[in-house]
Write an enzyme that holds these catalytic residues in place. Structure first.
Site, PDB file in Angstrom:
ATOM      1  N   ASP A 174     149.890  36.744  79.274  1.00 28.74           N
ATOM      2  CA  ASP A 174     149.524  36.137  80.657  1.00 28.74           C
ATOM      3  C   ASP A 174     147.795  36.669  80.432  1.00 28.74           C
ATOM      4  O   ASP A 174     147.270  37.615  81.199  1.00 28.74           O
ATOM      5  CB  ASP A 174     149.991  37.094  81.785  1.00 28.74           C
ATOM      6  CG  ASP A 174     149.552  36.399  83.322  1.00 28.74           C
ATOM      7  OD1 ASP A 174     148.747  35.374  83.135  1.00 28.74           O
ATOM      8  OD2 ASP A 174     149.837  37.034  84.073  1.00 28.74           O
ATOM      9  N   HIS A 226     148.185  33.019  84.445  1.00 28.96           N
ATOM     10  CA  HIS A 226     148.886  32.268  85.532  1.00 28.96           C
ATOM     11  C   HIS A 226     148.097  32.333  86.667  1.00 28.96           C
ATOM     12  O   HIS A 226     148.533  31.450  87.676  1.00 28.96           O
ATOM     13  CB  HIS A 226     150.039  33.358  85.994  1.00 28.96           C
ATOM     14  CG  HIS A 226     149.842  34.690  86.824  1.00 28.96           C
ATOM     15  ND1 HIS A 226     149.415  36.120  86.431  1.00 28.96           N
ATOM     16  CD2 HIS A 226     149.892  34.681  88.329  1.00 28.96           C
ATOM     17  CE1 HIS A 226     149.362  36.756  87.460  1.00 28.96           C
ATOM     18  NE2 HIS A 226     149.361  35.869  88.599  1.00 28.96           N
ATOM     19  N   GLU A 284       0.753  -1.248  -0.088  1.00 33.36           N
ATOM     20  CA  GLU A 284      -0.026  -0.006  -0.015  1.00 33.36           C
ATOM     21  C   GLU A 284       0.894   1.151   0.063  1.00 33.36           C
ATOM     22  O   GLU A 284       1.717   1.454   0.817  1.00 33.36           O
ATOM     23  CB  GLU A 284      -0.798   0.030   1.236  1.00 33.36           C
ATOM     24  CG  GLU A 284      -1.801   1.234   1.424  1.00 33.36           C
ATOM     25  CD  GLU A 284      -2.614   1.396   2.673  1.00 33.36           C
ATOM     26  OE1 GLU A 284      -3.551   2.096   2.652  1.00 33.36           O
ATOM     27  OE2 GLU A 284      -2.019   0.619   3.715  1.00 33.36           O
ATOM     28  N   GLU A 317      37.616  -5.373   0.783  1.00 32.31           N
ATOM     29  CA  GLU A 317      38.308  -4.579   1.428  1.00 32.31           C
ATOM     30  C   GLU A 317      39.374  -3.782   0.824  1.00 32.31           C
ATOM     31  O   GLU A 317      39.582  -2.691   1.279  1.00 32.31           O
ATOM     32  CB  GLU A 317      38.825  -5.277   2.946  1.00 32.31           C
ATOM     33  CG  GLU A 317      37.768  -6.066   3.703  1.00 32.31           C
ATOM     34  CD  GLU A 317      37.475  -7.263   3.140  1.00 32.31           C
ATOM     35  OE1 GLU A 317      37.771  -7.660   2.158  1.00 32.31           O
ATOM     36  OE2 GLU A 317      36.646  -7.948   4.188  1.00 32.31           O
ATOM     37  N   ASN A 372      42.574  -9.399  -1.317  1.00 35.13           N
ATOM     38  CA  ASN A 372      41.141  -9.756  -1.031  1.00 35.13           C
ATOM     39  C   ASN A 372      40.917 -11.084  -1.628  1.00 35.13           C
ATOM     40  O   ASN A 372      41.438 -11.754  -2.329  1.00 35.13           O
ATOM     41  CB  ASN A 372      40.258  -8.885  -2.011  1.00 35.13           C
ATOM     42  CG  ASN A 372      39.003  -8.957  -1.635  1.00 35.13           C
ATOM     43  OD1 ASN A 372      38.496  -8.923  -0.525  1.00 35.13           O
ATOM     44  ND2 ASN A 372      38.016  -9.276  -2.496  1.00 35.13           N
ATOM     45  N   SER A 419     145.748  39.342  91.042  1.00 39.58           N
ATOM     46  CA  SER A 419     146.013  38.813  89.598  1.00 39.58           C
ATOM     47  C   SER A 419     144.698  38.531  88.817  1.00 39.58           C
ATOM     48  O   SER A 419     143.713  37.898  89.388  1.00 39.58           O
ATOM     49  CB  SER A 419     146.841  37.676  89.696  1.00 39.58           C
ATOM     50  OG  SER A 419     148.171  38.377  89.833  1.00 39.58           O
ATOM     51  N   ASP A 450      30.593 -11.010  -1.432  1.00 43.49           N
ATOM     52  CA  ASP A 450      32.043 -10.727  -0.861  1.00 43.49           C
ATOM     53  C   ASP A 450      32.354  -9.234  -0.847  1.00 43.49           C
ATOM     54  O   ASP A 450      31.883  -8.691  -1.908  1.00 43.49           O
ATOM     55  CB  ASP A 450      33.080 -11.313  -1.918  1.00 43.49           C
ATOM     56  CG  ASP A 450      34.486 -11.332  -1.311  1.00 43.49           C
ATOM     57  OD1 ASP A 450      34.851 -11.258  -0.106  1.00 43.49           O
ATOM     58  OD2 ASP A 450      35.433 -10.714  -1.996  1.00 43.49           O
ATOM     59  N   ASP A 498       1.422   1.187   5.376  1.00 40.68           N
ATOM     60  CA  ASP A 498       2.400   0.032   5.260  1.00 40.68           C
ATOM     61  C   ASP A 498       3.718   0.155   4.404  1.00 40.68           C
ATOM     62  O   ASP A 498       3.911   0.960   3.908  1.00 40.68           O
ATOM     63  CB  ASP A 498       1.692  -0.858   4.045  1.00 40.68           C
ATOM     64  CG  ASP A 498       0.266  -1.320   4.754  1.00 40.68           C
ATOM     65  OD1 ASP A 498      -0.116  -1.010   5.999  1.00 40.68           O
ATOM     66  OD2 ASP A 498      -0.558  -2.164   4.105  1.00 40.68           O
ATOM     67  N   GLY A 506      37.042 -12.321   3.057  1.00 36.97           N
ATOM     68  CA  GLY A 506      38.020 -11.627   3.979  1.00 36.97           C
ATOM     69  C   GLY A 506      39.296 -10.998   2.858  1.00 36.97           C
ATOM     70  O   GLY A 506      39.079 -10.747   1.761  1.00 36.97           O
ATOM     71  N   SER A 537      -5.952  -1.337   7.424  1.00 38.68           N
ATOM     72  CA  SER A 537      -6.776  -1.416   6.520  1.00 38.68           C
ATOM     73  C   SER A 537      -5.882  -1.252   5.187  1.00 38.68           C
ATOM     74  O   SER A 537      -4.827  -0.816   5.258  1.00 38.68           O
ATOM     75  CB  SER A 537      -7.742  -0.139   6.504  1.00 38.68           C
ATOM     76  OG  SER A 537      -7.104   1.001   6.026  1.00 38.68           O
ATOM     77  N   ASN A 538      -6.568  -1.661   3.837  1.00 36.59           N
ATOM     78  CA  ASN A 538      -5.941  -1.572   2.648  1.00 36.59           C
ATOM     79  C   ASN A 538      -7.182  -1.290   1.843  1.00 36.59           C
ATOM     80  O   ASN A 538      -7.980  -1.889   1.568  1.00 36.59           O
ATOM     81  CB  ASN A 538      -5.382  -3.007   2.395  1.00 36.59           C
ATOM     82  CG  ASN A 538      -3.909  -3.085   2.555  1.00 36.59           C
ATOM     83  OD1 ASN A 538      -3.399  -2.156   2.916  1.00 36.59           O
ATOM     84  ND2 ASN A 538      -3.605  -4.332   2.678  1.00 36.59           N
TER      85      ASN A 538
HETATM   86  C1  4AZ Z   1     150.752  38.943  92.460  1.00 38.51           C
HETATM   87  O1  4AZ Z   1     151.545  38.247  93.119  1.00 38.51           O
HETATM   88  C2  4AZ Z   1     151.115  40.219  92.390  1.00 38.51           C
HETATM   89  N1  4AZ Z   1     152.260  45.062  92.374  1.00 38.51           N
HETATM   90  C3  4AZ Z   1     150.000  40.944  91.585  1.00 38.51           C
HETATM   91  C4  4AZ Z   1     150.416  42.167  91.290  1.00 38.51           C
HETATM   92  C5  4AZ Z   1     151.647  42.837  91.849  1.00 38.51           C
HETATM   93  C6  4AZ Z   1     152.538  42.040  92.369  1.00 38.51           C
HETATM   94  C7  4AZ Z   1     152.113  40.862  92.520  1.00 38.51           C
HETATM   95  C8  4AZ Z   1     151.843  44.286  91.326  1.00 38.51           C
HETATM   96  O2  4AZ Z   1     149.671  38.630  91.946  1.00 38.51           O
END
Ligand code: 4AZ
Length: 696
Positions: free
Chosen positions: A541, A490, A73, A147, A164, A643, A144, A81, A168, A128-129
C-alpha cells in the site's frame, strides 16, 4: 654686268678707299689656293700700313701658307714691321726680317698651317723704314686634314675604324656594333631582351672586354608567377665611377615591382639580391667615354616567399619555418583556454597557404581567451565568484551556495566550478552538471515535542505533512525532497487521474485558507498493490505523486528524510515513532480540525500478525511489508483520514526525522491489542529511489 655685280664692285672700291685713308684694310680670300703679297710688291711697301687677309678654305681642310719672298724691316721681337698669323684665336707665328740675314723671325722655307679651316695674315709697317724693304710674297693652299691620325681631346675621332677622305672622315664599327648617331661612337643594340628561363646569365655587352659607349641596355627576367628571382653578381664588376658623385657616368639599375636596387657602379661586387619578384628589369647605360669591363649577373629563382607569419598572442604556428614559399601552409592553434576568432566568428581550425604571388590566402585569426559567460542558475542556489567578481573567462572559478537555511548541497554534488578551456563551467571532476541543492529533510521547525496521547501539532512541527483530498475523502502524505509526495496507494483509491487529487501543505488547520498548494503531475502506484486481494488488500500500500513544480521550501514546508538501506532504519519493535494526520481523533468523530500527532511504538511483528490472523482468519494478513505500531493499553493510534500519512522516527545518528511507515489500515482505532498497520517504508527504498530517479 648686272646691277648686283655693279653694286659689289662699288662697295669694294669704297672699302678700299676708306682703308687707304686710314692706312689699314682687310681682304677676304676663299677658295682652295691663292696668293698674297705686301702692298706695292715687288716695290717697297709704304709706311704706316696695316693690311690683313682672311683666308677661308673648305671645311675638313687646313690652310697651308708658305713664303717665296720675304723682306720686312727687322726689329727686336718684330715690334716695328711684321707679319702675324692667326688661326682659331691662336697666334702661331710672327715674322720680320730678310731671308738673306737669316734671322729667327724670317719664315724662310717654313710652312705655317692653320688649326681649323681659316687663317688670318696681318701685315703692318710703322712710320719709317731704315732701308728699302720689298715686303713679301706668300701662297696658300687648302690641304686635307687626316682626322684618322689625329686625336680629339686625347681620344681618336672614331671609336673603331676611321676612314679619311679629302675634306673629312667617317667612322665605322666592328661587326656586331652600330654607329651611334654622333657618327663616331660604336655602340650596341642591347634593349628589349627578355629572359624567361628559370636560371641564366646576363652580362654587360662584350663582357669581360670593355663595354661599349653610349649603351642603353635593358634586360627583363620574367619567370612564372610564384617564383622569386635571385640575382648574384659574379666574377668581376667594373662600371665607370666617380668618387664624389653617385654613378654619374655609367650606371646599372635593377627594378622590380617591389622596389629598386642600385644605382650600381665602381669595382665592388654588389651584394646578392633576393628580389621577391618574378619580374626584374635591369637597365645599364654608359656614357661616351671610359673603358671599363662591366658586369656579370647570374640569376636563379626560388619559389616566391610569403611574409613570415607572426603567431597571434596566445597562439602557435605550425610548422614553424624560416621561410614559407609557394604552396607552403601553416596552421594556427591557440593555447589551452584560448579560442580562435576571426572577426566575431569562432574557428575550430585555421590553415592558410602561400599563394603564387607571395601572399597568404587568408588573414590569420586571433586567439581570444575562452569566456564561459555567466554561469547557469542552479535551483535554490546562488553563485559566488572565487576569482575576480564577474569575470567568466578561462580558469575563473565560482562556487554555488545552496540557499540557507533550507537547502544543502546534495551528497556527491560539487560546489566549485571553473571555466574550462571548452568554454563550459565544470566541477573538479570535469563534469558540467549543475550542483543539486536538496531541501534539508527531517528537521522540523522548532522541536518536535514528544507528548503522550493525541496532540494538536504546531505549525512547522510536521513540515513534511501533506493533506491529501481525493474525491472529498481526506488522507495524508509526506513530502520527499521537493517534488515528490509519498502516500498510501489505497488513499488514491486507484486514481491515476491527478485532477481528482488535491494537495495542501504548510497548514495545521485543516480548513485554513492559508496553505501551500502543490500540484500533482503524475501518480505512481506500486505495481504489486492489489486492492481486490482477499488475502491482504493492503500489501504494497504505497504510492508516489510527482509534483508539477518543486515546492518552495520554507519553515513550514520541508521534506521528511528517506531512510537509507542501513539496518538501523529497519526499526525494531519498541521503537518510538510519531504519526501525524488530520484523521479522526475518535472512532466516532469527524476528521480533526487541526493536525494531530501521537507517539506510538513499533509492535513486535509476530504479535501483531497473530492478532489480525485471529481476527480475520485467512484474510487481511499482516505481511512482511507492514509494520504495526500502537501501545499495549491502546488509545493512541492513527485513524480514518490519517491514511497515507507519515509515521516518523528520530535518528540519533543524524539528528533527523525519517519516514518509517505510511498509515495504511487497522481494526478500528485506538482499540487495546488492535494495532495500527503501516506500510513498511524500509522495504520500498529501492522502489522509491528508482521511481524518483527514472521519472526525474
Ligand atoms: C483508515 O480507515 C484507517 N487504526 C487508518 C488507520 C487505522 C484504521 C483505519 C488504524 O484510514
Amino acid at each position: 654686268m648686272d646691277i648686283q655685280g655693279q653694286r659689289g664692285v662699288i662697295m669694294r672700291l669704297f672699302l678700299l678707299l676708306t682703308a687707304l685713308l686710314h692706312g689699314s684694310y682687310s681682304i677676304s680670300l676663299k677658295g682652295l689656293f691663292g696668293e698674297i703679297v705686301s702692298p706695292g710688291f715687288p716695290n717697297i711697301y709704304p709706311n704706316n700700313v696695316k693690311e690683313s687677309w682672311n683666308i677661308t678654305v673648305p671645311l675638313g681642310h687646313v690652310v697651308k701658307l708658305y713664303f717665296t719672298h720675304f723682306s720686312v724691316e727687322p726689329s727686336y721681337l718684330c715690334e716695328y714691321d711684321y707679319i702675324k698669323i692667326f688661326s682659331e684665336g691662336a697666334e702661331p707665328a710672327t715674322y720680320c726680317g730678310e731671308t738673306s740675314t737669316d734671322t729667327e723671325e724670317v719664315p724662310g722655307d717654313k710652312v705655317t698651317y692653320s688649326t681649323g679651316n681659316t687663317m688670318s695674315v696681318v701685315f703692318k709697317s710703322d712710320y719709317s723704314n731704315e732701308k728699302r724693304f720689298t715686303g713679301f710674297r706668300a701662297f696658300y693652299v687648302a690641304e686635307d686634314i687626316d682626322e684618322c691620325k689625329m686625336l680629339n681631346d686625347g681620344e681618336p675621332f672614331c671609336d673603331h675604324y676611321c676612314h679619311n677622305y679629302i675634306g673629312g672622315f667617317y667612322c665605322t664599327c666592328r661587326t656586331g656594333y652600330i654607329l651611334h648617331e654622333n657618327k663616331k661612337t660604336c655602340t650596341v643594340h642591347c634593349s628589349g631582351q627578355v629572359l624567361t628561363e628559370r636560371s641564366g646569365e646576363i652580362t654587360s655587352p662584350d663582357y669581360p672586354a670593355v663595354y661599349p659607349k653610349l649603351c642603353n641596355c635593358d634586360y627583363r627576367i620574367l619567370v612564372e608567377e610564384g617564383f622569386s628571382i635571385i640575382l648574384e653578381f659574379v666574377e668581376s664588376f667594373d662600371v665607370e665611377n666617380h668618387p664624389q658623385s653617385q654613378c654619374p657616368y655609367d650606371v646599372l639599375k635593377i627594378k622590380t615591382n617591389k622596389g629598386e636596387h642600385g644605382p650600381f657602379c665602381g669595382t665592388k661586387l654588389p651584394p646578392r639580391i633576393e628580389t621577391g619578384s618574378f619580374k626584374v628589369d635591369i637597365t645599364f647605360t654608359s656614357d661616351i667615354s671610359g673603358s671599363n669591363k662591366g658586369w656579370k649577373i647570374k640569376y636563379s629563382v626560388t619559389a616566391m616567399p610569403c611574409p613570415k607569419p607572426v603567431a597571434p598572442p596566445h597562439g602557435q604556428i605550425s610548422p614553424a619555418q624560416q621561410k614559407y614559399i609557394f604552396k607552403d601552409r601553416f596552421s594556427i592553434s591557440c593555447d589551452t583556454g584560448y579560442e580562435m576568432m576571426q572577426g566575431s566568428s569562432t574557428l575550430t581550425s585555421f590553415t592558410t597557404e602561400c599563394r603564387k604571388d607571395g601572399t597568404w590566402d587568408k588573414q590569420p585569426p586571433l586567439c581570444e581567451i575562452v569566456d564561459c559567460t555567466d554561469p547557469d542558475n542552479a535551483d535554490n542556489a546562488t553563485v559566488e565568484y572565487i576569482t575576480e567578481v564577474g569575470v567568466t573567462t578561462y580558469k575563473s572559478a565560482i562556487r554555488y551556495k545552496c540557499e540557507e537555511p533550507f537547502y544543502a548541497m546534495k551528497e556527491g554534488s560539487n560546489a566549485e566550478y571553473h571555466c574550462a578551456a571548452s568554454g563550459h563551467w565544470v566541477d573538479s571532476k570535469g563534469n558540467r552538471e549543475l550542483p543539486e541543492c536538496e531541501p534539508i529533510c527531517g528537521e522540523p521547525t522548532g522541536r518536535l515535542t514528544r507528548v503522550i496521547g493525541g496532540q494538536k501539532a504546531e505549525l512547522g512541527e510536521f513540515p513534511w505533512q501533506v493533506l491529501v483530498t481525493v474525491d472529498g475523502h481526506i488522507g495524508g502524505g509526506s513530502l520527499l525532497f521537493d517534488k515528490w509526495i509519498l502516500t498510501a496507494a489505497h488513499v488514491l483509491s486507484g486514481h491515476k487521474d491527478v485532477s481528482a487529487i488535491e494537495l495542501k501543505m504548510g497548514l495545521i488547520k485543516r480548513q485554513s485558507s492559508e496553505y501551500v498548494q502543490v500540484l500533482p503531475e503524475k501518480v505512481f502506484i506500486h505495481s504489486k498493490y492489489k486492492p481486490d486481494s482477499q488475502k491482504s488488500r493492503y500489501d504494497n500500500d504505497i504510492a508516489l505523486i510527482k509534483l508539477k513544480h518543486k515546492v518552495p521550501i520554507s519553515a513550514n514546508v520541508k521534506p521528511i528524510c528517506l531512510p537509507g538501506n542501513d539496518v538501523r532504519y529497519n526499526v525494531e519493535s519498541k521503537t518510538l515513532g510519531t504519526v501525524s494526520g488530520f484523521g479522526k481523533t475518535k472512532q466516532t468523530s469527524l476528521a480533526a480540525e487541526y493536525l494531530q500527532f501521537v507517539e506510538v511504538e513499533v509492535i513486535d511483528h509476530k504479535q501483531c500478525k497473530d492478532v489480525y490472523d485471529k481476527l480475520f482468519p485467512g484474510l487481511e494478513q499482516v505481511t512482511e511489508n507492514m509494520l504495526c505500531a500502537g501501545t499495549e493499553e491502546g488509545g493512541k493510534d492513527a485513524c480514518t483520514g490519517d491514511s497515507g500519512g507519515p509515521y516518523v522516527f528520530y535518528d540519533e545518528k543524524t539528528h533527523k526525522w525519517f519516514i518509517g511507515g505510511i498509515v495504511s489500515w487497522g481494526e478500528k482505532c485506538g482499540v487495546k491489542d488492535k494495532y495500527g498497520v503501516y506500510t513498511k517504508v524500509y522495504n520500498y527504498i529501492s522502489w522509491i529511489e528508482n521511481t524518483i530517479s527514472t521519472n526525474f
